[in-house]
Design a protein around this motif. Structure first.
Motif, PDB file in Angstrom:
ATOM      1  N   GLY A 133       3.975  -3.425  -4.709  1.00  0.00           N
ATOM      2  CA  GLY A 133       3.383  -2.099  -4.748  1.00  0.00           C
ATOM      3  C   GLY A 133       3.993  -1.232  -5.827  1.00  0.00           C
ATOM      4  O   GLY A 133       3.275  -0.549  -6.586  1.00  0.00           O
TER       5      GLY A 133
ATOM      6  N   ALA B 277       1.413   3.897  -3.178  1.00  0.00           N
ATOM      7  CA  ALA B 277       1.008   5.291  -2.957  1.00  0.00           C
ATOM      8  C   ALA B 277       2.176   6.240  -3.178  1.00  0.00           C
ATOM      9  O   ALA B 277       2.006   7.340  -3.719  1.00  0.00           O
ATOM     10  CB  ALA B 277       0.441   5.450  -1.544  1.00  0.00           C
ATOM     11  N   GLU B 278       3.364   5.837  -2.756  1.00  0.00           N
ATOM     12  CA  GLU B 278       4.532   6.693  -2.940  1.00  0.00           C
ATOM     13  C   GLU B 278       4.918   6.816  -4.410  1.00  0.00           C
ATOM     14  O   GLU B 278       5.617   7.767  -4.788  1.00  0.00           O
ATOM     15  CB  GLU B 278       5.711   6.154  -2.126  1.00  0.00           C
ATOM     16  CG  GLU B 278       5.545   6.372  -0.626  1.00  0.00           C
ATOM     17  CD  GLU B 278       6.709   5.857   0.200  1.00  0.00           C
ATOM     18  OE1 GLU B 278       6.865   6.310   1.351  1.00  0.00           O
ATOM     19  OE2 GLU B 278       7.457   4.982  -0.293  1.00  0.00           O
TER      20      GLU B 278
ATOM     21  N   VAL C 264      -4.705   4.351  -4.421  1.00  0.00           N
ATOM     22  CA  VAL C 264      -4.757   3.024  -3.831  1.00  0.00           C
ATOM     23  C   VAL C 264      -6.018   2.851  -2.988  1.00  0.00           C
ATOM     24  O   VAL C 264      -6.393   3.736  -2.212  1.00  0.00           O
ATOM     25  CB  VAL C 264      -3.519   2.764  -2.941  1.00  0.00           C
ATOM     26  CG1 VAL C 264      -3.583   1.375  -2.308  1.00  0.00           C
ATOM     27  CG2 VAL C 264      -2.238   2.923  -3.745  1.00  0.00           C
TER      28      VAL C 264
ATOM     29  N   ALA D 250       0.629   5.986   3.470  1.00  0.00           N
ATOM     30  CA  ALA D 250      -0.207   5.825   2.274  1.00  0.00           C
ATOM     31  C   ALA D 250      -1.490   6.635   2.388  1.00  0.00           C
ATOM     32  O   ALA D 250      -1.925   7.282   1.415  1.00  0.00           O
ATOM     33  CB  ALA D 250      -0.521   4.349   2.056  1.00  0.00           C
ATOM     34  N   ASP D 251      -2.090   6.615   3.561  1.00  0.00           N
ATOM     35  CA  ASP D 251      -3.321   7.385   3.771  1.00  0.00           C
ATOM     36  C   ASP D 251      -3.075   8.877   3.534  1.00  0.00           C
ATOM     37  O   ASP D 251      -3.928   9.587   2.972  1.00  0.00           O
ATOM     38  CB  ASP D 251      -3.853   7.177   5.189  1.00  0.00           C
ATOM     39  CG  ASP D 251      -4.437   5.785   5.401  1.00  0.00           C
ATOM     40  OD1 ASP D 251      -4.683   5.077   4.404  1.00  0.00           O
ATOM     41  OD2 ASP D 251      -4.643   5.405   6.569  1.00  0.00           O
TER      42      ASP D 251
ATOM     43  N   CYS E 216       3.375   2.532   7.928  1.00  0.00           N
ATOM     44  CA  CYS E 216       3.404   2.457   6.462  1.00  0.00           C
ATOM     45  C   CYS E 216       2.041   2.791   5.874  1.00  0.00           C
ATOM     46  O   CYS E 216       1.932   3.530   4.888  1.00  0.00           O
ATOM     47  CB  CYS E 216       3.841   1.057   6.018  1.00  0.00           C
ATOM     48  SG  CYS E 216       5.626   0.754   6.132  1.00  0.00           S
TER      49      CYS E 216
ATOM     50  N   VAL F 170       0.837  -1.201   0.000  1.00  0.00           N
ATOM     51  CA  VAL F 170       0.000   0.000   0.000  1.00  0.00           C
ATOM     52  C   VAL F 170       0.875   1.254   0.000  1.00  0.00           C
ATOM     53  O   VAL F 170       0.673   2.192  -0.793  1.00  0.00           O
ATOM     54  CB  VAL F 170      -0.936  -0.010   1.227  1.00  0.00           C
ATOM     55  CG1 VAL F 170      -1.584   1.353   1.426  1.00  0.00           C
ATOM     56  CG2 VAL F 170      -2.003  -1.085   1.071  1.00  0.00           C
ATOM     57  N   ARG F 171       1.869   1.263   0.875  1.00  0.00           N
ATOM     58  CA  ARG F 171       2.748   2.441   0.954  1.00  0.00           C
ATOM     59  C   ARG F 171       3.559   2.615  -0.326  1.00  0.00           C
ATOM     60  O   ARG F 171       3.661   3.733  -0.864  1.00  0.00           O
ATOM     61  CB  ARG F 171       3.685   2.312   2.158  1.00  0.00           C
ATOM     62  CG  ARG F 171       4.695   3.441   2.257  1.00  0.00           C
ATOM     63  CD  ARG F 171       5.701   3.217   3.369  1.00  0.00           C
ATOM     64  NE  ARG F 171       6.812   4.169   3.285  1.00  0.00           N
ATOM     65  CZ  ARG F 171       7.929   4.092   4.006  1.00  0.00           C
ATOM     66  NH1 ARG F 171       8.080   3.095   4.876  1.00  0.00           N
ATOM     67  NH2 ARG F 171       8.889   4.992   3.859  1.00  0.00           N
TER      68      ARG F 171
ATOM     69  N   SER G 286       9.362   4.505   8.223  1.00  0.00           N
ATOM     70  CA  SER G 286       7.964   4.894   8.454  1.00  0.00           C
ATOM     71  C   SER G 286       7.757   5.426   9.866  1.00  0.00           C
ATOM     72  O   SER G 286       6.811   6.168  10.130  1.00  0.00           O
ATOM     73  CB  SER G 286       7.034   3.705   8.199  1.00  0.00           C
ATOM     74  OG  SER G 286       7.304   2.654   9.127  1.00  0.00           O
TER      75      SER G 286
ATOM     76  N   LYS H 273      -1.262  10.131   1.491  1.00  0.00           N
ATOM     77  CA  LYS H 273      -1.125  10.351   0.054  1.00  0.00           C
ATOM     78  C   LYS H 273      -2.407  10.002  -0.702  1.00  0.00           C
ATOM     79  O   LYS H 273      -2.402   9.869  -1.927  1.00  0.00           O
ATOM     80  CB  LYS H 273       0.064   9.547  -0.489  1.00  0.00           C
ATOM     81  CG  LYS H 273       1.401   9.985   0.094  1.00  0.00           C
ATOM     82  CD  LYS H 273       2.555   9.172  -0.457  1.00  0.00           C
ATOM     83  CE  LYS H 273       3.882   9.652   0.127  1.00  0.00           C
ATOM     84  NZ  LYS H 273       4.183  11.073  -0.228  1.00  0.00           N
TER      85      LYS H 273
ATOM     86  N   ALA I  97      -4.578   7.251  -0.070  1.00  0.00           N
ATOM     87  CA  ALA I  97      -5.068   5.868  -0.080  1.00  0.00           C
ATOM     88  C   ALA I  97      -6.351   5.759   0.741  1.00  0.00           C
ATOM     89  O   ALA I  97      -6.546   6.477   1.720  1.00  0.00           O
ATOM     90  CB  ALA I  97      -4.008   4.927   0.482  1.00  0.00           C
TER      91      ALA I  97
END
Length: 596
Positions: free
Chosen positions: A589, A98-99, A104, A242-243, A238, A94-95, A179, A245, A247
């Motif tokens: 990912g 997203a990065e 996501v 993502a959140d 992590c 997920v991370r 993270s 960004k 997600a």
């Protein structure tokens, strides 16, 4: 009805959390049907499984997925990358996606991000790495280690998966722990044991190493690359990155089916436990399956790992869905099969013995004797010695499974501590003796006080005579006393000669059995931590169709990724499974986001 205790319930039991670093909810995991009944069971996500059918292609689930009516779709969502499961593999996926700028969506059956372990094999590549703090930079030839792990799996794994991980996992571990920048690195194993309630702790396993230990001189090497860390905190962080960004997380929901557009997997249907309806999620770049193992699905276990099922090794798992069922149901296998993905052929259980009686009371991995699987004398119930006791946990379990009653006894005497400095650092072993004041765990210091406590609890028997000691074993099923005394006498002579003519045990680990008081404990079947078998994959986390062509749009990581572990779980690297899951979650990912 099967009432085996699940993995994470076990790992969060009294005295076990410190030994495993595991986190998770408490749950049972009983199957809904017996695998031999031919009956069909429907789980709460609407997916059906069946033990009926015959022939080489008949898996223990329906050949086609249940139809989802248009009226049962409550919402349609769009994303670039859809990730199923947010344990260590999923959280890294997920991370990483997203990065890379991907939109996501991730789904998780449980209520939160999960973690199942703390051990992790990590190769130090530079002095600025965590491993550099312990002088473990480029400690071994990674090609040698990879070849060893390949041989442990009878050369069924894909070497490219192992070699890419070996070359790059150190750098990705530094990315993983970044993270949570406030992570704390312990200077050694024992100090680290006192830090295990500290968020973001990282400690080395078996550091400092026993004086003179060289894995390259061992029949069963344990490469000192492994560490234990606060995996749950890092997983959560992590996902938080993502959140931040963009997600979107859907908890208490389950990916139930995949769908294709042409020859490409284009998304999936997510079951909402609360509304009993589905969300259709379109994934323009790819779907990543990181849904874990299948040891709570006894139909699948009976099919892919029949010996584990027949032996009845206690299953270990704790994340549950909103209906209270264990979450590790092998979703990746049936969902992948339904869209034409190929399943790996040779699966592997993770059953490394940690010492003690085992069984439903869970004392096996809580190390009831205090001594783990120390290489002391072992006899089966017929009274016979049956193995070289100087073996790691998986090999020990393999031999115990073939003994009468699937159990044995371990014996040691008052001089038990003299050989400890010669013991190998490996799963279930220990290498130090203390006065009981120093904190410890399996693999760290052990004291006479711990053994005395085990005697007091009834987990260990003690006597000033061998005859009385053998009689006390009657409470655990007994032993042929005449044969046992003959075997003990022979073993004592072998120890005195310094040459084990029967099983070729390392002479440094031939323990005498002549000085009272004498001790013994029972070894039973060890718990099964997980059933490892996934979709055929490669070092880019691709999946393959039945003809072994890349199946576009479908990626795997963690236990959903096949071709990592086969036949049995190799334990020359503590935490290899988590290390590979962390690394290939990152790879999946990135590749899904980039369309690689």
């Amino acid at each position: 009805m099967d009432t085996r205790i699940d993995r994470r319930t076990f790992l969060t039991g009294a005295g076990v959390l410190a030994a495993t670093g595991a986190m998770g909810a408490v749950a049972g995991c009983s199957p809904k049907t017996d695998s031999g009944s031919g009956a069909s069971a429907t789980d709460s996500s609407g997916a059906q499984s069946s033990s009926g059918g015959s022939g080489k292609d008949a898996y223990p689930w329906e050949a086609t997925p249940p139809a989802i009516a248009e009226a049962d779709i409550e919402e349609e969502l769009d994303c670039d990358v859809l990730v199923a499961g947010v344990g260590i593999a999923g959280s890294c996926a997920v991370r990483a996606a997203a990065e890379e700028g991907a939109k996501v969506i991730y789904v998780e059956k449980g209520p939160a991000v999960t973690s199942s372990s703390g051990d992790m094999a990590v190769f130090g590549r530079n002095d600025d790495s965590v491993q550099g703090a312990w002088g473990r930079v480029n400690a071994y030839d990674w090609d040698l280690i990879v070849d060893h792990e390949m041989d442990e799996g009878s050369y069924f794994p894909k070497r490219a998966i192992w070699s890419k991980w070996a070359m790059n996992n150190g750098d990705v571990f530094q990315w993983y722990i970044s993270s949570y920048p406030d992570y704390q690195v312990a200077p050694d194993d024992v100090t680290g044991t006192t830090m295990m309630d500290t968020p973001g702790y990282i400690k080395p396993n078996f550091y400092p190493a026993p004086e003179g230990y060289d894995p390259l001189e061992e029949t069963h090497p344990c490469f000192l690359t492994s560490l234990r860390c606060d995996q749950l905190t890092f997983n959560q962080k992590c996902v938080e990155i993502a959140d931040s960004k963009g997600a979107q997380g859907l908890f208490k929901m389950a990916l139930a089916q995949l769908f294709k557009e042409g020859d490409r997997v284009a998304g999936g249907y997510v079951y909402n436990y609360e509304t009993k309806k589905y969300k259709k999620i379109n994934a323009s770049k790819g779907v990543i399956l990181a849904t874990g193992d299948y040891s709570s699905n006894k139909n699948m276990e009976a099919y892919f790992l029949p010996d584990v099922y027949k032996n009845g090794n206690m299953s270990m798992y704790g994340t549950v869905d909103p209906d209270g069922n264990a979450a590790n149901q092998g979703d990746h296998l049936k969902m992948g099969d339904w869209v034409g993905a190929r399943i790996q052929q040779h699966h592997a259980p993770m059953i490394h013995h940690m010492g003690g009686p085992g069984g439903s009371d869970m004392r096996g991995a809580t190390n009831a004797s205090g001594l783990g699987i120390a290489p002391y004398l072992r006899l089966n119930t017929a009274g016979y010695r049956f193995m070289n006791e100087d073996c790691p946990g998986q090999q020990t379990e393999n031999q115990i499974e073939m003994q009468p009653g699937q159990q044995c006894y371990m014996f040691w005497d008052a001089d038990w501590a003299k050989l400890v400095p010669n013991f190998p650092p490996m799963h279930g072993s220990f290498t130090q003796v203390t006065d009981g004041e120093t904190p410890g765990m399996p693999g760290s210091p052990v004291s006479q006080a711990e053994i005395d406590a085990a005697v007091e609890s009834g987990a260990v028997v003690k006597s000033d005579t061998i005859d009385d000691l053998l009689s006390q074993l009657d409470q655990w099923g007994g032993i042929d006393k005449d044969v046992a005394k003959q075997q003990i006498e022979r073993y004592q002579k072998l120890c005195e000669s310094g040459r084990d003519e029967d099983f070729n045990k390392d002479p440094r680990r031939l323990n005498t059995f002549a000085t009272a008081p004498f001790y013994a404990c029972k070894f039973g079947l060890a718990p099964n931590l997980c059933d490892m078998g996934g979709l055929e994959s490669d070092e880019n986390c691709h999946t393959f169709d039945k003809d072994r062509n890349i199946l576009k749009g479908l990626y795997v990581a963690g236990n959903a990724q096949g071709d990592r572990f086969t036949v049995q779980y190799p334990i020359a690297l503590e935490g290899a499974a988590s290390g590979l899951a962390m690394y290939y979650g990152y790879v999946a990912g990135q590749n899904a986001a980039k369309g690689v």
